[in-house]
Design a protein around this motif. Structure first.
Motif, PDB file in Angstrom:
ATOM      1  N   ASN A 143       6.584   9.399 -10.221  1.00  0.00           N
ATOM      2  CA  ASN A 143       7.735   8.605 -10.621  1.00  0.00           C
ATOM      3  C   ASN A 143       7.475   7.127 -10.401  1.00  0.00           C
ATOM      4  OD1 ASN A 143      10.123   9.079 -11.772  1.00  0.00           O
ATOM      5  ND2 ASN A 143      11.002  10.165 -10.040  1.00  0.00           N
ATOM      6  N   LEU A 144       6.866   6.853  -9.239  1.00  0.00           N
ATOM      7  CA  LEU A 144       6.652   5.476  -8.805  1.00  0.00           C
ATOM      8  C   LEU A 144       5.550   4.812  -9.607  1.00  0.00           C
ATOM      9  CD1 LEU A 144       8.087   4.389  -6.232  1.00  0.00           C
ATOM     10  CD2 LEU A 144       5.827   4.329  -5.272  1.00  0.00           C
ATOM     11  N   LEU A 145       4.488   5.592  -9.916  1.00  0.00           N
ATOM     12  CA  LEU A 145       3.321   5.015 -10.591  1.00  0.00           C
ATOM     13  C   LEU A 145       3.683   4.557 -11.998  1.00  0.00           C
ATOM     14  CD1 LEU A 145       0.366   7.305  -9.500  1.00  0.00           C
ATOM     15  CD2 LEU A 145       0.932   5.026  -8.754  1.00  0.00           C
ATOM     16  N   ALA A 146       4.830   5.021 -12.517  1.00  0.00           N
ATOM     17  CA  ALA A 146       5.221   4.615 -13.863  1.00  0.00           C
ATOM     18  C   ALA A 146       5.940   3.276 -13.852  1.00  0.00           C
ATOM     19  CB  ALA A 146       6.111   5.689 -14.478  1.00  0.00           C
ATOM     20  N   SER A 147       6.222   2.712 -12.636  1.00  0.00           N
ATOM     21  CA  SER A 147       7.029   1.491 -12.614  1.00  0.00           C
ATOM     22  C   SER A 147       6.193   0.265 -13.017  1.00  0.00           C
ATOM     23  CB  SER A 147       7.675   1.280 -11.251  1.00  0.00           C
ATOM     24  OG  SER A 147       6.930   1.877 -10.258  1.00  0.00           O
ATOM     25  N   PRO A 148       6.870  -0.774 -13.553  1.00  0.00           N
ATOM     26  CA  PRO A 148       6.157  -1.936 -14.096  1.00  0.00           C
ATOM     27  C   PRO A 148       5.268  -2.654 -13.078  1.00  0.00           C
ATOM     28  CG  PRO A 148       8.451  -1.962 -14.742  1.00  0.00           C
ATOM     29  CD  PRO A 148       8.307  -0.844 -13.794  1.00  0.00           C
ATOM     30  N   TYR A 149       5.704  -2.741 -11.812  1.00  0.00           N
ATOM     31  CA  TYR A 149       4.886  -3.539 -10.892  1.00  0.00           C
ATOM     32  C   TYR A 149       3.557  -2.875 -10.576  1.00  0.00           C
ATOM     33  CZ  TYR A 149       7.038  -0.555  -7.313  1.00  0.00           C
ATOM     34  OH  TYR A 149       7.482   0.511  -6.585  1.00  0.00           O
ATOM     35  N   ILE A 150       3.492  -1.537 -10.705  1.00  0.00           N
ATOM     36  CA  ILE A 150       2.208  -0.861 -10.520  1.00  0.00           C
ATOM     37  C   ILE A 150       1.287  -1.195 -11.692  1.00  0.00           C
ATOM     38  CG2 ILE A 150       1.091   1.392 -10.369  1.00  0.00           C
ATOM     39  CD1 ILE A 150       2.622   0.864  -7.919  1.00  0.00           C
ATOM     40  N   GLU A 151       1.879  -1.188 -12.899  1.00  0.00           N
ATOM     41  CA  GLU A 151       1.091  -1.525 -14.086  1.00  0.00           C
ATOM     42  C   GLU A 151       0.577  -2.954 -13.966  1.00  0.00           C
ATOM     43  OE1 GLU A 151       3.191  -0.777 -17.625  1.00  0.00           O
ATOM     44  OE2 GLU A 151       1.384  -0.838 -18.870  1.00  0.00           O
ATOM     45  N   MET A 152       1.445  -3.840 -13.482  1.00  0.00           N
ATOM     46  CA  MET A 152       1.068  -5.246 -13.283  1.00  0.00           C
ATOM     47  C   MET A 152      -0.136  -5.345 -12.348  1.00  0.00           C
ATOM     48  SD  MET A 152       1.661  -8.405 -13.739  1.00  0.00           S
ATOM     49  CE  MET A 152       0.748  -9.719 -12.982  1.00  0.00           C
ATOM     50  N   ALA A 153      -0.034  -4.624 -11.221  1.00  0.00           N
ATOM     51  CA  ALA A 153      -1.119  -4.677 -10.240  1.00  0.00           C
ATOM     52  C   ALA A 153      -2.416  -4.186 -10.856  1.00  0.00           C
ATOM     53  CB  ALA A 153      -0.761  -3.833  -9.020  1.00  0.00           C
ATOM     54  N   ARG A 154      -2.299  -3.107 -11.660  1.00  0.00           N
ATOM     55  CA  ARG A 154      -3.496  -2.558 -12.284  1.00  0.00           C
ATOM     56  C   ARG A 154      -4.082  -3.543 -13.276  1.00  0.00           C
ATOM     57  NH1 ARG A 154      -1.578   2.895 -13.985  1.00  0.00           N
ATOM     58  NH2 ARG A 154      -1.617   3.824 -11.907  1.00  0.00           N
ATOM     59  N   LEU A 155      -3.202  -4.189 -14.039  1.00  0.00           N
ATOM     60  CA  LEU A 155      -3.668  -5.103 -15.079  1.00  0.00           C
ATOM     61  C   LEU A 155      -4.335  -6.331 -14.498  1.00  0.00           C
ATOM     62  CD1 LEU A 155      -0.832  -4.912 -17.720  1.00  0.00           C
ATOM     63  CD2 LEU A 155      -3.146  -4.018 -17.849  1.00  0.00           C
ATOM     64  N   LYS A 156      -3.899  -6.732 -13.286  1.00  0.00           N
ATOM     65  CA  LYS A 156      -4.544  -7.917 -12.735  1.00  0.00           C
ATOM     66  C   LYS A 156      -5.823  -7.537 -12.003  1.00  0.00           C
ATOM     67  CE  LYS A 156      -2.066  -8.427  -8.358  1.00  0.00           C
ATOM     68  NZ  LYS A 156      -0.841  -8.898  -7.735  1.00  0.00           N
ATOM     69  N   GLY A 157      -6.216  -6.255 -12.076  1.00  0.00           N
ATOM     70  CA  GLY A 157      -7.550  -5.878 -11.616  1.00  0.00           C
ATOM     71  C   GLY A 157      -7.627  -5.398 -10.185  1.00  0.00           C
ATOM     72  N   VAL A 158      -6.496  -4.992  -9.593  1.00  0.00           N
ATOM     73  CA  VAL A 158      -6.540  -4.464  -8.232  1.00  0.00           C
ATOM     74  C   VAL A 158      -7.181  -3.070  -8.267  1.00  0.00           C
ATOM     75  CG1 VAL A 158      -5.114  -3.797  -6.272  1.00  0.00           C
ATOM     76  CG2 VAL A 158      -4.476  -5.751  -7.658  1.00  0.00           C
ATOM     77  N   SER A 159      -7.979  -2.762  -7.251  1.00  0.00           N
ATOM     78  CA  SER A 159      -8.673  -1.469  -7.249  1.00  0.00           C
ATOM     79  C   SER A 159      -7.657  -0.336  -7.052  1.00  0.00           C
ATOM     80  CB  SER A 159      -9.697  -1.433  -6.133  1.00  0.00           C
ATOM     81  OG  SER A 159      -9.043  -1.303  -4.900  1.00  0.00           O
ATOM     82  N   PRO A 160      -7.968   0.858  -7.595  1.00  0.00           N
ATOM     83  CA  PRO A 160      -7.004   1.971  -7.543  1.00  0.00           C
ATOM     84  C   PRO A 160      -6.516   2.265  -6.125  1.00  0.00           C
ATOM     85  CG  PRO A 160      -8.898   2.561  -8.891  1.00  0.00           C
ATOM     86  CD  PRO A 160      -9.202   1.229  -8.302  1.00  0.00           C
ATOM     87  N   LEU A 161      -7.438   2.233  -5.153  1.00  0.00           N
ATOM     88  CA  LEU A 161      -7.058   2.539  -3.780  1.00  0.00           C
ATOM     89  C   LEU A 161      -6.060   1.511  -3.271  1.00  0.00           C
ATOM     90  CD1 LEU A 161      -7.852   4.592  -1.541  1.00  0.00           C
ATOM     91  CD2 LEU A 161      -9.214   2.747  -0.574  1.00  0.00           C
ATOM     92  N   ARG A 162      -6.321   0.246  -3.593  1.00  0.00           N
ATOM     93  CA  ARG A 162      -5.464  -0.830  -3.127  1.00  0.00           C
ATOM     94  C   ARG A 162      -4.090  -0.741  -3.799  1.00  0.00           C
ATOM     95  NH1 ARG A 162      -5.992  -5.306  -0.033  1.00  0.00           N
ATOM     96  NH2 ARG A 162      -4.766  -7.060  -0.775  1.00  0.00           N
TER      97      ARG A 162
END
Lengths: 330, 389
Positions: free
Chosen positions: A221-240
């Motif tokens: 549920n949480l992984l679908a939220s926009p701020y997770i996508e944002m973090a991923r798009l700015k290149g943060v590693s999956p673990l982080r």
């Protein structure tokens, strides 16, 4: 802060009210029995005088409301009455020295059950949260599907099936752990742990499956939220992404899941204690049900219900505390 | 302590293998698959291979009989489910063929098992070689049917302590345990469903009263409450076993109807605010028409899924009660009671695996059905929720 305290107090009051009503339900259910305790106690062939004497001594000639208030007041003071089996024992032996009150019977068993639940929680919670996290991260992969099938199977199996399978493999075929948990007072901690491990593992298997599935759902549920996508798009590693961004927000649902599943443990404990002859409160409950030892049944039921209500209440309060949106309802 | 050392060493070796696997893959096949593979995934692949190898190694051990049975059972059921799905895809109406085409293997397995149980339950009297409470003079016949080992070809799974045929009791158990659980679930649904829809349609004080009552009943753990009420019921029933079983059905139905009530009320409340309900009310339709012709058809999908889950819970509760000795009463054959009666045979597993399998068969029959129903419900929920995650 004010509103938080008010909400907690509200929930507590609601919990107490529920407990009060539940105690009435238990008392009324038990007292709707035909005949009465005195008759049951003395059996057939009791003289009317003897029955009357027992009735007065147990206070059964009082009206129901008086008896309920007396029982409730006693229960609040930790006095849960005396059990039929023990009363029979005293009438046969003629002494009262060996007899135990219900509270004396329950106290050590309650401690044992709490020990079992504690060991189970200590094993199950870390495993469940880790597996749930992994399944959410690699969702729809082979791993996720395998875990899904495994947990679904272990949720659906009756506790005694899991218990006997574990006994078969870990106690009979490969004698690693004892299949009977004879626990007595003054046992060394390591010994006690050894005897508790098999029942705890059984409960772990059942509870972990529930907890893991709920954790997985919460994190997805949480992984679908926009701020997770944002973090991923700015290149943060999956673990982080998981540790810094997802986990702090997932803590609330996970705590909720853990508390709810500990409440579920309460029911599971009954069957597992019977299988392993673990001297806990669940076994006492089942034994008393079989010999219709009503005061003990009543007391155990009240204890189980209060633990259940308390844990659900904790889950409720913790989720309100950790989620600001619930604190300020629109 | 050496055990822990071994486990840690194995895990480290697996980690090294995973790392090497990824490194080799990167060297051989350039491309995003190996380049972007995190170490965790590589580790997972290595762990899976190690588990597979460990399984094969266990399989070859001469005395791992139970493990071999489990693996054989797993593959046997998988193949059977696959064949069943193939059959479903080629036989039947266009609708069922389409359904089978989109069905995952787990759901096919579930449907197959449910069908087998239904056939067993309905035709138990024809299929079972002996009666369920028929007592033979041969007690404790060893399963396997081999006279040299103490078996008897008349009793393929042996007889229990007082000489009843275990195979027949297992088959009759399908009729008794599943039948009673099914009837209980039906009663719970009728009770909880109609009251829930009524509360949703009428609202007001009736809704408040019913909802608060359900809240109180749900505050007591269901197995504990069932045990408490069974104590009372056993006093009421006196020595009559049949009456006690009837009381058990009613008690569990009432306890479980609270959960159905919750769902039916929630679903009903969402439907009641729809325009077509408004239209029906303006047409002057009565309460019965509203509940059964307007609300019920629109609530079937969630209710059907809930029926499957509720059946599992009821079935497990009844099995647990019987296992604890206060559920279905003898002479009726029932799986929970059988597990309790035969449980001590597990201790002979090391030198007589066939003997030890009897209680596990009874417990496994319970687990198999609940797993099957859960698989089907899982699939139905997934299908009705569309492409949602």
């Amino acid at each position: 802060m004010q509103s938080v305290i008010r909400i907690i107090l509200q929930r507590l009051a609601l919990g107490l009210l529920t407990l009060f009503v539940v105690s009435i339900v238990i008392f009324v259910a038990v007292n709707s029995l035909p005949g009465d305790f005195a008759q049951a106690l003395l059996g057939q062939g009791a003289t009317p005088e003897a029955v009357a004497a027992i009735r007065t001594s147990l206070g059964l000639d009082q009206p129901m409301v008086t008896r309920y208030l007396g029982w409730l007041a006693g229960a609040l003071h930790g006095d849960l009455g005396s059990s039929f089996a023990q009363a029979n024992f005293t009438t046969f032996t003629g002494t009262t020295s060996g007899a135990k009150t219900v509270a004396q019977q329950i106290a050590p068993r309650f401690a044992n059950t709490m020990f079992l639940a504690g060991v189970t929680a200590a094993i199950a919670v870390p495993i469940a949260v880790t597996l749930g996290l992994l399944a959410a991260l690699y969702r729809n992969s082979v791993f996720d599907r395998a875990v899904n099938i495994l947990t679904l199977s272990s949720i659906s199996s009756p506790e005694f099936f899991v218990a006997y399978i574990l006994i078969l493999f870990l106690a009979v075929l490969n004698p690693i752990l004892p299949s009977l948990s004879n626990i007595y007072e003054g046992m060394a901690f390591s010994d006690r742990l050894d005897k508790t491990l098999l029942p705890a593992l059984t409960l772990t298997l059942v509870v972990t499956a529930h907890m893991m599935r709920m954790t997985r759902a919460a994190i997805i549920n949480l992984l679908a939220s926009p701020y997770i996508e944002m973090a991923r798009l700015k290149g943060v590693s999956p673990l982080r992404v998981i540790v810094r961004h997802a986990l702090p927000n997932a803590l609330a649902p996970i705590i909720n899941v853990v508390a709810l599943n500990l409440a579920y443990l309460i029911t599971g404990v009954v069957v597992v204690e019977v299988v392993f002859v673990y001297p806990g409160i669940g076994q006492l409950f089942v034994d008393s049900v079989k010999i219709r030892d009503i005061p003990v049944v009543q007391a155990c039921c009240l204890i189980f219900a209060s633990a259940y209500i308390l844990l659900n209440l904790t889950a409720d309060i913790l989720s309100i505390l950790s989620n600001p949106r619930l604190r300020h309802p629109k | 302590m050496s055990v822990w050392l071994w486990i840690i060493l194995t895990l480290i070796v697996i980690g090294a293998v995973g790392w090497a696997f990824r490194a080799v893959g990167r060297a051989i096949r350039p491309g995003p698959f190996f380049r972007d593979m995190p170490f965790g995934v590589a580790y997972g692949y290595a762990l899976a291979v190690a588990l597979l190898l460990g399984g094969v190694w266990l399989w070859t051990l001469p005395n791992a009989i139970f493990f071999r049975w489990a693996v054989e059972g797993f593959f046997g059921f998988s193949i059977a489910a696959y064949l069943f799905r193939l059959l479903g895809r080629s036989v039947g109406t266009a609708w069922t063929r389409k359904m089978f085409r989109a069905m995952p293997l787990t759901a096919a397995f579930g449907l197959m098992v449910i069908l087998i149980y239904a056939v067993l339950a309905i035709f138990a009297g024809v299929i079972a070689p002996h009666g369920q409470s028929e007592i033979f003079p041969l007690a404790n016949v060893v399963p396997g049917g081999d006279p040299a080992m103490g078996g008897n070809p008349d009793f393929p799974l042996g007889t229990d302590q007082i000489g009843r045929d275990i195979l027949s009791r297992l088959i009759y158990g399908a009729q008794n345990t599943v039948g009673i659980a099914f009837a209980t679930t039906l009663i719970a649904f009728f009770l909880g469903g109609s009251l829930g829809f009524l509360a949703a349609t009428l609202g007001g004080w009736l809704d408040q009263l019913l909802s608060r009552m359900v809240d109180v009943l749900m505050a007591i753990p269901s197995l504990i409450f069932a045990l408490l009420l069974m104590t009372i019921a056993s006093v009421w029933a006196g020595g009559e076993k049949g009456l006690l079983t009837l009381y058990m059905v009613l008690i569990i139905a009432v306890i479980d109807s609270t959960r159905v009530f919750r769902l039916a009320r929630a679903v009903g409340q969402n439907i009641v605010v729809m325009d077509y309900i408004e239209a029906a009310k303006l047409r002057g339709e009565g309460l019965g028409y509203l509940v059964f012709r307007e609300i019920l058809p629109n609530a079937t999908a969630p209710l059907l899924a809930e029926f499957g889950l509720r059946f599992c819970f009821v079935f497990l509760t009844i099995a647990s009660l019987s296992f604890l000795g206060v559920g279905i009463q003898p002479p009726l054959a029932d799986w929970g009671t059988m597990v309790r009666d035969l449980a001590q045979f597990i201790n002979f597993a090391a030198f007589a695996p066939m003997v030890a399998s009897a209680p596990l068969l009874a417990a496994g029959s319970i687990a198999l059905l609940t797993v099957a129903v859960n698989f089907v419900v899982d699939w139905m929920l997934h299908r009705s929720s569309g492409l949602k995650e």
